[in-house]
Write a protein that holds these residues in place. Structure first.
Motif, mmCIF file in Angstrom:
data_model
loop_
_atom_site.group_PDB
_atom_site.id
_atom_site.type_symbol
_atom_site.label_atom_id
_atom_site.label_comp_id
_atom_site.label_asym_id
_atom_site.label_seq_id
_atom_site.Cartn_x
_atom_site.Cartn_y
_atom_site.Cartn_z
ATOM 1 N N ILE A 75 45.729 83.595 53.260
ATOM 2 C CA ILE A 75 47.170 83.339 53.264
ATOM 3 C C ILE A 75 47.560 82.804 54.633
ATOM 4 O O ILE A 75 46.800 82.900 55.586
ATOM 5 C CB ILE A 75 47.988 84.606 52.928
ATOM 6 C CG1 ILE A 75 47.673 85.740 53.916
ATOM 7 C CG2 ILE A 75 47.736 85.042 51.516
ATOM 8 C CD1 ILE A 75 48.492 86.991 53.704
ATOM 9 N N SER A 76 48.763 82.255 54.711
ATOM 10 C CA SER A 76 49.235 81.790 56.013
ATOM 11 C C SER A 76 50.730 82.038 56.134
ATOM 12 O O SER A 76 51.467 81.981 55.162
ATOM 13 C CB SER A 76 48.941 80.298 56.192
ATOM 14 O OG SER A 76 49.638 79.543 55.236
ATOM 15 N N GLY A 77 51.131 82.353 57.331
ATOM 16 C CA GLY A 77 52.548 82.481 57.630
ATOM 17 C C GLY A 77 53.271 83.609 56.933
ATOM 18 O O GLY A 77 54.397 83.430 56.496
ATOM 19 N N ASP A 78 52.652 84.771 56.802
ATOM 20 C CA ASP A 78 53.329 85.938 56.237
ATOM 21 C C ASP A 78 53.771 85.687 54.790
ATOM 22 O O ASP A 78 54.779 86.201 54.342
ATOM 23 C CB ASP A 78 54.522 86.339 57.117
ATOM 24 C CG ASP A 78 54.880 87.817 56.960
ATOM 25 O OD1 ASP A 78 54.052 88.578 56.447
ATOM 26 O OD2 ASP A 78 55.989 88.196 57.366
ATOM 27 N N ASN A 79 53.027 84.870 54.053
ATOM 28 C CA ASN A 79 53.356 84.590 52.661
ATOM 29 C C ASN A 79 52.747 85.645 51.750
ATOM 30 O O ASN A 79 51.751 85.416 51.076
ATOM 31 C CB ASN A 79 52.847 83.201 52.247
ATOM 32 C CG ASN A 79 53.621 82.099 52.908
ATOM 33 O OD1 ASN A 79 54.808 82.239 53.174
ATOM 34 N ND2 ASN A 79 52.953 80.993 53.179
ATOM 35 N N ILE A 80 53.364 86.820 51.742
ATOM 36 C CA ILE A 80 52.935 87.876 50.842
ATOM 37 C C ILE A 80 54.109 88.231 49.951
ATOM 38 O O ILE A 80 55.273 88.067 50.318
ATOM 39 C CB ILE A 80 52.419 89.122 51.595
ATOM 40 C CG1 ILE A 80 53.480 89.702 52.534
ATOM 41 C CG2 ILE A 80 51.140 88.798 52.341
ATOM 42 C CD1 ILE A 80 53.096 91.038 53.151
ATOM 43 N N PHE A 81 53.783 88.697 48.766
ATOM 44 C CA PHE A 81 54.820 88.983 47.776
ATOM 45 C C PHE A 81 54.623 90.373 47.200
ATOM 46 O O PHE A 81 53.509 90.909 47.209
ATOM 47 C CB PHE A 81 54.784 87.933 46.664
ATOM 48 C CG PHE A 81 54.953 86.535 47.174
ATOM 49 C CD1 PHE A 81 56.207 86.027 47.476
ATOM 50 C CD2 PHE A 81 53.836 85.727 47.398
ATOM 51 C CE1 PHE A 81 56.360 84.744 47.971
ATOM 52 C CE2 PHE A 81 53.975 84.441 47.890
ATOM 53 C CZ PHE A 81 55.240 83.950 48.176
ATOM 54 N N THR A 82 55.693 90.953 46.696
ATOM 55 C CA THR A 82 55.642 92.272 46.085
ATOM 56 C C THR A 82 54.560 92.283 45.006
ATOM 57 O O THR A 82 54.494 91.385 44.181
ATOM 58 C CB THR A 82 57.006 92.625 45.467
ATOM 59 O OG1 THR A 82 58.003 92.561 46.495
ATOM 60 C CG2 THR A 82 56.997 94.006 44.849
ATOM 61 N N GLY A 83 53.705 93.289 45.064
ATOM 62 C CA GLY A 83 52.636 93.433 44.076
ATOM 63 C C GLY A 83 51.315 92.799 44.483
ATOM 64 O O GLY A 83 50.298 93.024 43.839
ATOM 65 N N ASP A 84 51.316 91.992 45.551
ATOM 66 C CA ASP A 84 50.060 91.401 46.035
ATOM 67 C C ASP A 84 49.132 92.504 46.532
ATOM 68 O O ASP A 84 49.575 93.468 47.145
ATOM 69 C CB ASP A 84 50.301 90.439 47.205
ATOM 70 C CG ASP A 84 50.866 89.099 46.791
ATOM 71 O OD1 ASP A 84 50.920 88.827 45.578
ATOM 72 O OD2 ASP A 84 51.238 88.329 47.699
ATOM 73 N N ASN A 85 47.854 92.351 46.253
ATOM 74 C CA ASN A 85 46.843 93.234 46.825
ATOM 75 C C ASN A 85 46.223 92.500 47.996
ATOM 76 O O ASN A 85 45.714 91.396 47.835
ATOM 77 C CB ASN A 85 45.767 93.586 45.805
ATOM 78 C CG ASN A 85 46.289 94.493 44.723
ATOM 79 O OD1 ASN A 85 47.065 95.399 44.994
ATOM 80 N ND2 ASN A 85 45.882 94.270 43.497
ATOM 81 N N ILE A 86 46.276 93.110 49.173
ATOM 82 C CA ILE A 86 45.702 92.480 50.361
ATOM 83 C C ILE A 86 44.721 93.428 51.033
ATOM 84 O O ILE A 86 44.870 94.642 50.967
ATOM 85 C CB ILE A 86 46.782 92.020 51.367
ATOM 86 C CG1 ILE A 86 47.631 93.193 51.846
ATOM 87 C CG2 ILE A 86 47.645 90.921 50.784
ATOM 88 C CD1 ILE A 86 48.561 92.864 52.990
ATOM 89 N N ILE A 87 43.718 92.833 51.663
ATOM 90 C CA ILE A 87 42.725 93.590 52.416
ATOM 91 C C ILE A 87 43.228 93.691 53.847
ATOM 92 O O ILE A 87 43.660 92.704 54.427
ATOM 93 C CB ILE A 87 41.366 92.874 52.387
ATOM 94 C CG1 ILE A 87 40.867 92.742 50.949
ATOM 95 C CG2 ILE A 87 40.344 93.605 53.236
ATOM 96 C CD1 ILE A 87 39.679 91.829 50.803
ATOM 97 N N ILE A 88 43.184 94.917 54.403
ATOM 98 C CA ILE A 88 43.600 95.109 55.786
ATOM 99 C C ILE A 88 42.417 95.667 56.586
ATOM 100 O O ILE A 88 41.538 96.320 56.028
ATOM 101 C CB ILE A 88 44.845 96.010 55.905
ATOM 102 C CG1 ILE A 88 44.611 97.394 55.303
ATOM 103 C CG2 ILE A 88 46.044 95.343 55.248
ATOM 104 C CD1 ILE A 88 45.763 98.355 55.514
ATOM 105 N N PRO A 89 42.384 95.403 57.913
ATOM 106 C CA PRO A 89 41.223 95.766 58.728
ATOM 107 C C PRO A 89 41.133 97.252 59.084
ATOM 108 O O PRO A 89 41.121 97.646 60.239
ATOM 109 C CB PRO A 89 41.390 94.908 59.980
ATOM 110 C CG PRO A 89 42.859 94.747 60.112
ATOM 111 C CD PRO A 89 43.366 94.660 58.705
#
Length: 106
Positions: A75-89
């Motif tokens: 992703i780029s530029g904080d383009n996350i949306f409600t319900g997205d699953n993201i991997i964090i460090p």
């Protein structure tokens, strides 16, 4: 031995540097994203807020955290949306141990 060194010194040094580089890369590059924690984005959350929420666990600056998340999630530029699953460090295995310890303390 001197003859061998004189003829192949550059090759020997190159091989040694390659081996050291591989060890350094192996240590610094995560082995697999599967070891990292996956979270579901809540309404109104930003990468900045997620970074602050987990700052004790990831040990990165907010900018480093955001760059890491963008890179590993494509992703780029904080383009996350409600319900997205993201991997964090954050090492998921360490978080599981902490959760078990917290439950055991009750």
């Amino acid at each position: 031995m001197k003859k061998l060194w004189r003829n192949y010194s550059y090759a020997i040094i190159l091989v040694a540097l390659c081996m050291v580089s591989l060890v350094v890369i192996k240590i610094n590059v995560p082995s697999s994203p599967s070891h990292y924690m996956t979270i579901t984005v809540s309404a109104g959350q930003s990468l900045w807020e997620i970074s602050q929420k987990y700052e004790e666990q990831h040990g990165l600056s907010e900018i480093e955290f955001i760059k890491w998340v963008e890179k590993y999630n494509g992703i780029s530029g904080d383009n996350i949306f409600t319900g997205d699953n993201i991997i964090i460090p954050i090492d998921a295995r360490k978080m599981e141990v902490k959760e078990v310890q917290n439950l055991a303390s009750y």
